[in-house]
Design an enzyme around this catalytic site. Sequence first.
Site, PDB file in Angstrom:
ATOM      1  CG  HIS A 171      -0.075  10.293   9.195  1.00 33.74           C
ATOM      2  ND1 HIS A 171      -1.531  10.292   8.798  1.00 33.74           N
ATOM      3  CD2 HIS A 171       0.097   8.846   8.830  1.00 33.74           C
ATOM      4  CE1 HIS A 171      -1.857   9.346   8.371  1.00 33.74           C
ATOM      5  NE2 HIS A 171      -1.197   8.284   8.280  1.00 33.74           N
TER       6      HIS A 171
ATOM      7  CG  HIS B 237       2.678   7.504   0.830  1.00 31.24           C
ATOM      8  ND1 HIS B 237       3.239   6.369   1.129  1.00 31.24           N
ATOM      9  CD2 HIS B 237       1.467   7.699   1.203  1.00 31.24           C
ATOM     10  CE1 HIS B 237       2.041   5.635   1.762  1.00 31.24           C
ATOM     11  NE2 HIS B 237       0.950   6.257   1.526  1.00 31.24           N
TER      12      HIS B 237
END
Length: 187
Positions: A42, A128
């Site tokens: 995620h 990220h």
Amino acid sequence: MSTHYFWALALPKSTKQTMHSQLGDVVEHFPFKRWVYWEDYHITFAFLGSAEEQKLRRSIELVGEAIENERTFLLNLQGLGVFGSKKSPRIFWASVKKNDKLMNLQSLVFKACLRSGFTLESRPFAPHITLARNWTGDDFDHNWLDTYNPYQEKLISFPANEVVLYKTNLEKIPKYEPIATFSLISE
């Protein structure tokens, strides 16, 4: 240990599977202690930590209102990176190509969480996808991030279409459980 919560951009299951498959060729070059289970990939927007039920409900209400008119957009994986010590990084991650819509979406979620009464990290948002934690090898060579980047030749594009409040369950796999999900408007 108490339960923690965080808001994140969910990745489509097919994207997570593709990422995991492409990583299979490079894992041997990156001896990290713990690899993230692929279903848990995620992009974190706001880490809430442990939370009172009332604050969580308020954040769900305010995040929903803040993003109700946001539209789906495309993201691209770009490469690999690390956080922490140069010689022994703590976090190994996949980078997402700079995208103004992603930055705006995160800002909307972050501000809604602040209005809900949460105290959040003040570091700038660095989008990220965490892949692994805790380097166990000899001194880390940053050239490896380019040399073994599986996302250079096989570009992965994916739709940003769901914002999710996750609950952390350390004893389960996958360990992130969706508590509330908001779908962005499809084009």
